[in-house]
Design an enzyme around this catalytic site. Sequence first.
Site, mmCIF file in Angstrom:
data_model
loop_
_atom_site.group_PDB
_atom_site.id
_atom_site.type_symbol
_atom_site.label_atom_id
_atom_site.label_comp_id
_atom_site.label_asym_id
_atom_site.label_seq_id
_atom_site.Cartn_x
_atom_site.Cartn_y
_atom_site.Cartn_z
ATOM 1 N N CYS A 67 99.039 -6.736 -40.405
ATOM 2 C CA CYS A 67 99.877 -6.809 -39.200
ATOM 3 C C CYS A 67 101.277 -6.283 -39.486
ATOM 4 O O CYS A 67 101.928 -5.756 -38.595
ATOM 5 C CB CYS A 67 99.943 -8.244 -38.700
ATOM 6 S SG CYS A 67 100.473 -9.407 -39.959
ATOM 7 N N GLU B 81 98.747 -0.259 -32.400
ATOM 8 C CA GLU B 81 98.396 -0.706 -33.747
ATOM 9 C C GLU B 81 97.040 -0.110 -34.123
ATOM 10 O O GLU B 81 96.029 -0.395 -33.478
ATOM 11 C CB GLU B 81 98.328 -2.236 -33.761
ATOM 12 C CG GLU B 81 98.122 -2.809 -35.134
ATOM 13 C CD GLU B 81 98.010 -4.329 -35.105
ATOM 14 O OE1 GLU B 81 97.251 -4.867 -34.286
ATOM 15 O OE2 GLU B 81 98.691 -4.967 -35.926
ATOM 16 N N LYS C 35 88.889 -22.358 -37.399
ATOM 17 C CA LYS C 35 87.824 -21.408 -37.060
ATOM 18 C C LYS C 35 88.060 -20.074 -37.759
ATOM 19 O O LYS C 35 88.875 -19.268 -37.322
ATOM 20 C CB LYS C 35 87.755 -21.155 -35.557
ATOM 21 C CG LYS C 35 86.499 -20.330 -35.204
ATOM 22 C CD LYS C 35 86.557 -19.711 -33.833
ATOM 23 C CE LYS C 35 87.161 -18.338 -33.804
ATOM 24 N NZ LYS C 35 86.480 -17.316 -34.611
ATOM 25 N N GLU D 92 100.668 -15.541 -33.886
ATOM 26 C CA GLU D 92 101.045 -14.460 -34.819
ATOM 27 C C GLU D 92 100.181 -13.260 -34.473
ATOM 28 O O GLU D 92 98.973 -13.284 -34.717
ATOM 29 C CB GLU D 92 100.786 -14.892 -36.267
ATOM 30 C CG GLU D 92 101.614 -16.070 -36.737
ATOM 31 C CD GLU D 92 103.071 -15.735 -36.947
ATOM 32 O OE1 GLU D 92 103.432 -14.541 -36.840
ATOM 33 O OE2 GLU D 92 103.855 -16.658 -37.195
HETATM 34 P P1 NAD Z 1 91.079 -10.848 -32.871
HETATM 35 O O1 NAD Z 1 92.174 -11.253 -31.964
HETATM 36 O O2 NAD Z 1 89.951 -10.075 -32.298
HETATM 37 O O3 NAD Z 1 90.418 -12.164 -33.515
HETATM 38 C C1 NAD Z 1 91.165 -13.094 -34.251
HETATM 39 C C2 NAD Z 1 90.464 -14.436 -34.227
HETATM 40 O O4 NAD Z 1 90.503 -14.964 -32.911
HETATM 41 C C3 NAD Z 1 88.980 -14.380 -34.606
HETATM 42 O O5 NAD Z 1 88.666 -15.577 -35.293
HETATM 43 C C4 NAD Z 1 88.289 -14.338 -33.246
HETATM 44 O O6 NAD Z 1 86.965 -14.835 -33.299
HETATM 45 C C5 NAD Z 1 89.202 -15.242 -32.430
HETATM 46 N N1 NAD Z 1 89.256 -15.003 -31.004
HETATM 47 C C6 NAD Z 1 89.283 -13.812 -30.352
HETATM 48 N N2 NAD Z 1 89.412 -14.015 -29.032
HETATM 49 C C7 NAD Z 1 89.487 -15.352 -28.830
HETATM 50 C C8 NAD Z 1 89.641 -16.180 -27.686
HETATM 51 N N3 NAD Z 1 89.735 -15.662 -26.453
HETATM 52 N N4 NAD Z 1 89.695 -17.521 -27.856
HETATM 53 C C9 NAD Z 1 89.618 -18.054 -29.093
HETATM 54 N N5 NAD Z 1 89.449 -17.326 -30.225
HETATM 55 C C10 NAD Z 1 89.394 -15.987 -30.087
HETATM 56 O O7 NAD Z 1 91.773 -10.120 -34.090
HETATM 57 P P2 NAD Z 1 91.098 -9.449 -35.381
HETATM 58 O O8 NAD Z 1 90.569 -8.122 -35.008
HETATM 59 O O9 NAD Z 1 90.179 -10.435 -36.032
HETATM 60 O O10 NAD Z 1 92.386 -9.301 -36.335
HETATM 61 C C11 NAD Z 1 93.236 -8.221 -36.310
HETATM 62 C C12 NAD Z 1 94.500 -8.558 -35.529
HETATM 63 O O11 NAD Z 1 95.169 -9.673 -36.109
HETATM 64 C C13 NAD Z 1 95.515 -7.421 -35.583
HETATM 65 O O12 NAD Z 1 96.053 -7.195 -34.299
HETATM 66 C C14 NAD Z 1 96.592 -7.937 -36.522
HETATM 67 O O13 NAD Z 1 97.860 -7.382 -36.322
HETATM 68 C C15 NAD Z 1 96.568 -9.397 -36.238
HETATM 69 N N6 NAD Z 1 97.184 -10.148 -37.345
HETATM 70 C C16 NAD Z 1 98.429 -10.681 -37.170
HETATM 71 C C17 NAD Z 1 99.042 -11.364 -38.208
HETATM 72 C C18 NAD Z 1 100.413 -11.970 -38.023
HETATM 73 O O14 NAD Z 1 100.765 -12.836 -38.809
HETATM 74 N N7 NAD Z 1 101.205 -11.572 -37.046
HETATM 75 C C19 NAD Z 1 98.388 -11.501 -39.430
HETATM 76 C C20 NAD Z 1 97.138 -10.938 -39.586
HETATM 77 C C21 NAD Z 1 96.524 -10.269 -38.520
#
Ligand code: NAD
Length: 482
Positions: free
Chosen positions: A284, A383, A176, A250
Amino acid sequence: MFERDTLYIGGSHEKPSSSDMIDVYSPFTEERVGRVPEAHEADVDRAVTAARHAFEEGPWARSTPAERADVLDKLLLGLQMRSGDIASLISSEMGCPMSFAHAGQAFATTMVVEFYAQLARTFPFEETRPSMVGSALVRQEPVGVAAAIVPWNVPLFTIMLKLAPALAAGCSIVIKPAPETPLDAYLLADVLDEAGVPKGVVSILPGGRQMGEYLVTHPGIDKVGFTGSTAAGRKIAALCGERLRRVTLELGGKSAAIVCDDADFNEVIAPIVGAGTMNNGQACVAQTRILLPKSRYKEGVEALAAAVGALKVGDPSDFSTEIGPLVAERQRDRVLGYVAKGKAEGARCVVGGGRPKDFAKGYFVEPTLFADVDNKMTVAQEEIFGPVLCAIPYETEADAIRIANDSEYGLSGSVWTSDPKRGIEIARRIRTGTHNVNFFMMAMTGPFGGFKNSGLGRELGPEGLRAYLEPKTICLAPGIEP
Ligand code: NAD
């Protein structure tokens, strides 16, 4: 304009269950750059059914590791041939500068595939161990049908951190992408077709949070690989916990770059600023807390201010641009909210702190440097996910280590010193999943992931493959040879 009217379900380009579409807007021009179908529950049902059928009846889970490695090789070649298109498309979706789009998005993705293609050929999927009586045949079997949920900041790379080991293991997978960046995964689907991945094994369903939750909780899913915010990670972990479903998370970070008193500032400040602002600060692993020794604090802040102030803000499609727009208007407003909070809490804004004047359009935030930051301030603890750096003074080396570890996160970090042995000693004492001495890089061969609230489990390295395997022991009576 990138347009598709089908969903990639089980390796076929299928009509979606509804007429809902996702419109993708350029964060630079604010104009539409793409439109693809939005997947819903009925599409998830079809994809999971295809994945289960492929896993239980199809050839993939029973293929040899060498056969799977051959397919990964073809996937690698296909991605390499399209790397220019991939970089341009990701940059147009989410606004990262082209230099990062090539290196951090397209090339980094191919490196993951290359690593798992090689690992599949050498990994001990089966071994025999002596037992008290007879012997034990220890197998590493594919975990089953995986769900991969990824964010918008490094969309294809975070897909590949799950897809490549899942394929190497023999799993099926339903992916997804985030609704902000659903386009690049269509290029991936084209390459998967050419690489000869069997039908049913991979599906790609762009959609929102609700559909993501439906996928995570679907009874046909065995394992969830999630990259995203800590808040969403907690929710997904709870949903998986209720079901005893395997999960890798992650999540976010707030990494510290420790600048030692013996560091050559002429050498280290530019790469530190690069590591803090890469991908427009939407990383991240961004090194956003810069810990400076009090004995050289003024000099450090001046050097940082010069480097941050010199960053070229502009059109992400221009190769000389260093900082592009943030992914969306809400992300820009969120980052500006943090800047306001930093000022209100008493941090000194040395550079930036607002929206650049030169752009009538685009979700830009000026590269910003806060000095005199106390590690307890919101800008040092939360963050921000934008081009905002915090300079924090420290007294002694022990003080620096304490400040670096004083965070709910534990994803990454770095130390900068003219004494590499000292750097390694400091790195050993930081509670993060990865750390860097005198540069900033990700190692494909080493596990990547977070301590504390930065995650659970690991991607990359052999550990990232094990996340898609179930170990199994077959006890053999004396005299039986496997
Ligand atoms: P987000 O958590 O809002 O969304 C990430 C993904 O999860 C999207 O596809 C979203 O549609 C989905 N999602 C959100 N809530 C969900 C739920 N309850 N059930 C299922 N799917 C759900 O994050 P974002 O704003 O898209 O991305 C930024 C975040 O990602 C930052 O906090 C960043 O640090 C983190 N990130 C971490 C890594 C790592 O490897 N540790 C890498 C890249 C980004």
